[in-house]
Write a protein that holds these residues in place. Structure first.
Motif, PDB file in Angstrom:
ATOM      1  N   LEU A 135      54.318  50.034  45.327  1.00 66.92           N
ATOM      2  CA  LEU A 135      54.259  49.419  44.001  1.00 66.92           C
ATOM      3  C   LEU A 135      54.187  50.481  42.909  1.00 66.92           C
ATOM      4  O   LEU A 135      54.919  50.423  41.914  1.00 66.92           O
ATOM      5  CB  LEU A 135      53.057  48.475  43.918  1.00 66.92           C
ATOM      6  N   VAL A 136      53.305  51.468  43.080  1.00 66.10           N
ATOM      7  CA  VAL A 136      53.158  52.515  42.059  1.00 66.10           C
ATOM      8  C   VAL A 136      54.414  53.368  41.978  1.00 66.10           C
ATOM      9  O   VAL A 136      54.847  53.774  40.893  1.00 66.10           O
ATOM     10  CB  VAL A 136      51.913  53.372  42.344  1.00 66.10           C
ATOM     11  N   ASN A 137      55.040  53.644  43.130  1.00 71.89           N
ATOM     12  CA  ASN A 137      56.279  54.413  43.114  1.00 71.89           C
ATOM     13  C   ASN A 137      57.348  53.738  42.262  1.00 71.89           C
ATOM     14  O   ASN A 137      58.014  54.377  41.439  1.00 71.89           O
ATOM     15  CB  ASN A 137      56.789  54.591  44.540  1.00 71.89           C
TER      16      ASN A 137
ATOM     17  N   VAL B  90      51.488  63.731  49.699  1.00 70.67           N
ATOM     18  CA  VAL B  90      52.053  64.837  48.910  1.00 70.67           C
ATOM     19  C   VAL B  90      53.117  64.317  47.951  1.00 70.67           C
ATOM     20  O   VAL B  90      53.224  64.777  46.811  1.00 70.67           O
ATOM     21  CB  VAL B  90      52.632  65.921  49.846  1.00 70.67           C
ATOM     22  N   GLY B  91      53.897  63.335  48.389  1.00 69.99           N
ATOM     23  CA  GLY B  91      54.941  62.791  47.523  1.00 69.99           C
ATOM     24  C   GLY B  91      54.385  62.117  46.283  1.00 69.99           C
ATOM     25  O   GLY B  91      54.906  62.301  45.175  1.00 69.99           O
ATOM     26  N   MET B  92      53.326  61.339  46.434  1.00 72.51           N
ATOM     27  CA  MET B  92      52.739  60.673  45.269  1.00 72.51           C
ATOM     28  C   MET B  92      52.142  61.694  44.297  1.00 72.51           C
ATOM     29  O   MET B  92      52.294  61.569  43.070  1.00 72.51           O
ATOM     30  CB  MET B  92      51.667  59.680  45.711  1.00 72.51           C
ATOM     31  N   LEU B  93      51.478  62.708  44.812  1.00 69.76           N
ATOM     32  CA  LEU B  93      50.902  63.732  43.931  1.00 69.76           C
ATOM     33  C   LEU B  93      51.991  64.548  43.242  1.00 69.76           C
ATOM     34  O   LEU B  93      51.844  64.945  42.073  1.00 69.76           O
ATOM     35  CB  LEU B  93      49.971  64.636  44.739  1.00 69.76           C
TER      36      LEU B  93
ATOM     37  N   GLY C 119      56.610  46.582  41.510  1.00 68.80           N
ATOM     38  CA  GLY C 119      56.328  47.730  40.649  1.00 68.80           C
ATOM     39  C   GLY C 119      57.270  47.836  39.469  1.00 68.80           C
ATOM     40  O   GLY C 119      56.894  48.345  38.408  1.00 68.80           O
ATOM     41  N   PHE C 120      58.521  47.365  39.624  1.00 66.09           N
ATOM     42  CA  PHE C 120      59.432  47.351  38.483  1.00 66.09           C
ATOM     43  C   PHE C 120      58.867  46.475  37.371  1.00 66.09           C
ATOM     44  O   PHE C 120      58.868  46.863  36.193  1.00 66.09           O
ATOM     45  CB  PHE C 120      60.809  46.817  38.897  1.00 66.09           C
ATOM     46  N   ALA C 121      58.401  45.280  37.740  1.00 67.60           N
ATOM     47  CA  ALA C 121      57.845  44.374  36.749  1.00 67.60           C
ATOM     48  C   ALA C 121      56.569  44.941  36.145  1.00 67.60           C
ATOM     49  O   ALA C 121      56.368  44.920  34.918  1.00 67.60           O
ATOM     50  CB  ALA C 121      57.572  43.012  37.376  1.00 67.60           C
ATOM     51  N   ALA C 122      55.686  45.462  37.002  1.00 66.99           N
ATOM     52  CA  ALA C 122      54.449  46.064  36.497  1.00 66.99           C
ATOM     53  C   ALA C 122      54.753  47.250  35.594  1.00 66.99           C
ATOM     54  O   ALA C 122      54.111  47.443  34.548  1.00 66.99           O
ATOM     55  CB  ALA C 122      53.574  46.501  37.672  1.00 66.99           C
TER      56      ALA C 122
END
Length: 424
Positions: A247-249, A307-310, A373-376
């Motif tokens: 979702l965050v991605n 690591v990807g999110m950071l 996540g697009f909507a958020a």
């Protein structure tokens, strides 16, 4: 060697055994991504220049419409793929997507653009979800990361190439109709290939289910959709961690899609430069997945997600702080690299944990949250940008992304057997 399905049916799992059909599905997913890519450069500028939308929140309504419908359709696609088969769902996705380019070309007001993105969200939810499920069916348990890397690479490389080409077309011929004619060709070709050449893969999943032992539920393969939803959304640590990270991605991607072109043009960049930046991010994202997907089969899933999110958080901070084309090039390259670490790995982790009997539904629920996540992102980024500007919104999303990575580090266990063995 690719393992043989256990019932004497002649079915095989594995990329080599299913090379022709797998390659065809890679091409089909590239066309799915290409249809999405027609909007990446042009549509935010269309809202600002032709429809004179001054508020960022209003301008991002097309992403909100896309995100909500795609998220809900992902859930429906998984259920339909289990009940009706994969191929009919894929064909339905292309049929829904056929009118989208025409609606965008002839839209007399912004409402038409929103309607087109409702259809695009449904189309992408059906078609992209189904290609994911079909590749998981064919790949079997050993090469799931590689399969997802190839699938997502094809889709997002097509997004990147189309974003660049449509930027060039818009610079030379205007925002309409030339950029969207490319999307019409993608939709027609994708529908034709799906009708004529794509074969059903549900039997591969059924054969795998006969011998599968799930990490979540070793004794009960036949779970209700409500139970699957609860597991993927909050109850099961790895599945729910993947859902929040996904979702965050895509919240990040909604920000990049809707606001970055406006930030770049406000800084004086040309349409061609904006097209380059809009293309570099998904290009690195797409190419990188061809490396990160198979590496996650050898190293494990969790390190790539954390690591990807950071990495994405650092990249977003650089976008917010930068003001020149070369610095933004570095930032979007870093953002693409971080996303490449996360995207195929999360899908592979869901495939690791979910039993084949309910895997399609699990993928659907995960993609419900991920594409939500697009909507958020449209809502959060639009409101924050109206209050604090695009740079302020980008800083806020960078902090949220870093927090998401820390949640994965604390809660998610390693789902791949190789990675789990390395940690014990």
């Amino acid at each position: 060697m690719d393992p043989v399905a256990p019932t004497g049916s002649g079915l095989r799992w594995g990329l080599r055994a299913n090379a022709a059909q797998f390659t065809l599905l890679v091409v089909v997913n590239a066309l799915v991504g290409g249809l999405l890519g027609t909007e990446r450069t042009v549509l935010p500028l269309l809202g600002e220049q032709e429809f004179e939308l001054s508020a960022y929140t209003a301008a991002l309504t097309f992403i909100l419409a896309f995100g909500v419908t795609k998220a809900v359709t992902n859930l429906l696609a998984g259920t339909l793929a289990d009940r009706c088969g994969r191929r009919p769902v894929l064909v339905a996705g292309w049929l829904v997507g056929l009118p989208v380019p025409a609606l965008l070309i002839w839209a007399p007001d912004w409402g038409w653009v929103i309607a087109a993105n409702v259809l695009l969200g449904i189309s992408q939810g059906l078609a992209w979800s189904t290609t994911v499920i079909m590749k998981i069916d064919l790949a079997g348990p050993r090469r799931r990361g590689l399969a997802m890397g190839l699938n997502e690479a094809a889709g997002y490389l097509a997004v990147a190439a189309t974003a660049m080409v449509t930027g060039m077309l818009a610079a030379g011929y205007g925002l309409r109709p030339a950029p969207f004619l490319l999307g019409a060709a993608y939709a027609a070709l994708g529908l034709g290939l799906s009708l004529v050449l794509v074969r059903e893969t549900r039997d591969h999943a059924r054969q795998e289910a006969a011998t599968h032992r799930s990490a979540v539920d070793r004794q009960h393969a036949a779970l209700s959709t409500r139970r699957v939803f609860a597991l993927v959304s909050w109850r099961e640590p790895a599945l729910s961690s993947a859902s929040q990270a996904g979702l965050v991605n895509n919240l990040n991607d909604g920000l990049a899609w809707g606001l970055f072109p406006l930030l770049f043009t406000a800084a004086g960049l040309s349409l061609t430069q904006v097209g380059v930046l809009a293309a570099l991010y998904p290009a690195v994202w797409g190419l990188g997945q061809m490396l990160t997907g198979p590496l996650s089969d050898r190293i494990g899933r969790k390190p790539f997600v954390v690591v990807g999110m950071l990495t994405q958080a650092v990249a977003l901070g650089l976008v917010a702080a930068a003001g020149t084309f070369p610095t933004w090039v570095a930032a979007v390259l870093l953002l693409g690299a971080g996303t490449a670490m996360v995207y195929p790995t999360l899908l592979a982790a869901v495939g690791d944990v979910a039993h084949p009997a309910w895997r399609a539904r699990a993928v659907g629920v995960y993609r419900l949250w991920r594409d939500g996540g697009f909507a958020a992102g449209a809502l959060l980024a639009g409101v924050l940008a109206d209050l604090a500007g695009i740079r302020g919104a980008t800083w806020a999303v960078a902090a949220l992304t870093a927090a998401s990575g820390l949640v994965v580090a604390a809660r998610m266990y390693e789902t791949h057997p190789v990675g789990a063995r390395r940690r014990h």
